[in-house]
Design a protein around this motif. Sequence first.
Motif, short mmCIF file in Angstrom:
data_model
loop_
_atom_site.label_atom_id
_atom_site.label_comp_id
_atom_site.label_asym_id
_atom_site.label_seq_id
_atom_site.Cartn_x
_atom_site.Cartn_y
_atom_site.Cartn_z
N TYR A 1 -25.15 -53.95 -13.39
CA TYR A 1 -25.42 -53.72 -12.14
C TYR A 1 -25.05 -53.81 -10.85
O TYR A 1 -26.52 -54.21 -10.99
CB TYR A 1 -25.33 -51.83 -12.54
CG TYR A 1 -24.54 -51.51 -13.36
CD1 TYR A 1 -23.46 -50.55 -13.38
CD2 TYR A 1 -24.80 -51.18 -15.13
CE1 TYR A 1 -22.44 -49.78 -14.23
CE2 TYR A 1 -23.95 -50.86 -15.77
CZ TYR A 1 -22.50 -50.48 -15.86
OH TYR A 1 -22.23 -49.36 -16.30
N GLY A 2 -25.07 -53.57 -9.86
CA GLY A 2 -24.80 -53.93 -8.26
C GLY A 2 -24.84 -55.45 -7.16
O GLY A 2 -25.76 -55.60 -7.01
N ALA A 3 -24.50 -56.30 -8.48
CA ALA A 3 -24.11 -58.17 -8.82
C ALA A 3 -23.16 -57.87 -7.00
O ALA A 3 -24.15 -58.87 -5.84
CB ALA A 3 -23.48 -58.27 -9.83
N HIS A 4 -22.56 -57.22 -6.95
CA HIS A 4 -21.56 -57.53 -6.18
C HIS A 4 -21.34 -55.73 -4.53
O HIS A 4 -20.33 -56.01 -4.02
CB HIS A 4 -19.59 -58.20 -6.66
CG HIS A 4 -20.63 -58.65 -7.60
ND1 HIS A 4 -20.56 -60.16 -6.95
CD2 HIS A 4 -20.17 -59.07 -8.58
CE1 HIS A 4 -20.92 -61.07 -7.66
NE2 HIS A 4 -20.29 -60.64 -9.22
N GLY A 5 -22.51 -54.79 -4.91
CA GLY A 5 -22.07 -53.97 -4.84
C GLY A 5 -22.73 -53.19 -4.28
O GLY A 5 -24.08 -53.23 -5.25
N PRO A 6 -22.66 -51.04 -4.28
CA PRO A 6 -23.75 -50.19 -4.45
C PRO A 6 -24.13 -50.95 -5.65
O PRO A 6 -23.12 -50.72 -7.16
CB PRO A 6 -22.68 -49.24 -4.59
CG PRO A 6 -21.78 -49.22 -3.25
CD PRO A 6 -21.22 -50.81 -3.86
N PRO B 1 -16.06 -47.30 7.77
CA PRO B 1 -15.55 -48.93 7.59
C PRO B 1 -16.07 -49.32 6.55
O PRO B 1 -16.84 -48.64 5.70
CB PRO B 1 -15.97 -49.91 8.82
CG PRO B 1 -17.23 -48.90 10.15
CD PRO B 1 -17.18 -47.49 9.32
N ARG B 2 -15.50 -50.29 5.66
CA ARG B 2 -15.25 -50.33 4.33
C ARG B 2 -16.82 -50.64 4.00
O ARG B 2 -17.26 -50.65 3.18
CB ARG B 2 -13.73 -51.72 4.58
CG ARG B 2 -14.07 -51.66 2.62
CD ARG B 2 -13.23 -53.60 2.63
NE ARG B 2 -13.51 -53.78 1.06
CZ ARG B 2 -12.60 -54.74 1.13
NH1 ARG B 2 -12.22 -56.13 1.75
NH2 ARG B 2 -12.40 -55.06 -0.16
N LEU B 3 -17.63 -51.45 5.00
CA LEU B 3 -19.06 -51.91 4.68
C LEU B 3 -20.00 -50.46 4.45
O LEU B 3 -20.49 -50.47 3.48
CB LEU B 3 -19.61 -52.35 5.23
CG LEU B 3 -19.09 -54.22 6.10
CD1 LEU B 3 -19.44 -54.59 7.41
CD2 LEU B 3 -19.16 -54.95 4.95
N MET B 4 -19.72 -49.68 4.74
CA MET B 4 -20.32 -48.64 4.06
C MET B 4 -20.82 -48.07 2.60
O MET B 4 -20.99 -47.34 1.68
CB MET B 4 -19.55 -47.02 5.08
CG MET B 4 -20.34 -47.31 6.94
SD MET B 4 -19.61 -45.66 7.90
CE MET B 4 -21.58 -44.43 6.66
N SER B 5 -19.30 -48.81 2.07
CA SER B 5 -19.13 -48.39 0.65
C SER B 5 -19.43 -49.09 -0.15
O SER B 5 -19.24 -49.23 -1.30
CB SER B 5 -17.83 -47.68 0.51
OG SER B 5 -16.89 -48.92 0.79
N LEU B 6 -19.43 -50.20 0.35
CA LEU B 6 -19.83 -51.60 -0.27
C LEU B 6 -21.68 -52.61 -0.25
O LEU B 6 -21.74 -52.83 -1.27
CB LEU B 6 -18.71 -53.06 0.36
CG LEU B 6 -16.96 -52.73 -0.41
CD1 LEU B 6 -16.44 -53.74 0.39
CD2 LEU B 6 -16.82 -52.27 -1.54
N VAL B 7 -22.15 -52.01 1.16
CA VAL B 7 -23.28 -52.66 0.92
C VAL B 7 -24.31 -51.86 0.88
O VAL B 7 -25.44 -52.55 -0.27
CB VAL B 7 -22.88 -53.11 2.55
CG1 VAL B 7 -24.58 -53.45 2.88
CG2 VAL B 7 -22.48 -54.14 2.56
#
Length: 223
Positions: A207-212, A149-155
Amino acid sequence: MSAKQNILAKLRKSLVGTTPLADNFDEALVTEPWSYPPEQRIAQLRKQMEAVHTEIHLSTGDAWPALLARLLHERQLPSLLVSPATPHGKQLAAHWDANAGLPTLKAYDRPVEEWKAELFNDTPASLTGTLGAIASTGSLIVWPTPQEPRLMSLVPPVHFALLKASEVHNNFYEVQQKFAWAAGMPTNALLISGPSKTADIEQVLAYGAHGPKDLVLLILEDQ
């Protein structure tokens, strides 16, 4: 008649008696300036992605699990989120089974509602595959699936991604043509060029404000 139907009816009526203009789209405008010899595509991709803080490593289809294990150890990451249903997830699990003392593999195999707190608060890194990459813009193409799922690359704070060297494309137009996106766009296609970043606050790049905060790309060269 609904408001939507009324608007569409007026638009169709306005076209009655008109002659469509010929399509004079010139494909060369969006392809020729952004095409590279095959041997230069990886170098172009690497140049673009490293410029925005992506970490890149070259490996092979057989050696990448050992490389990933080393990178996890160097970063002192205690666990890695993977999809056990994917080919690369199965390959990684086999390497882990054959080697002791490696970080824990977390399987994304249940609805997010069942472990949302753990995903967001106690999952430091993830691994996903990619659909390919775009050399001209330095972008990974990530197409989420029910297995990945998308969350794997975003969280998770650190995102490890796998890319086959043979799947580096010249430009975005080429990708659209190859996957026939005009006939049906994917609902969640992601173009990722580097770690998450923003300059919204006081115009200071963070960096990392809204994701990795870190993106680590493993390019698997053809064997």
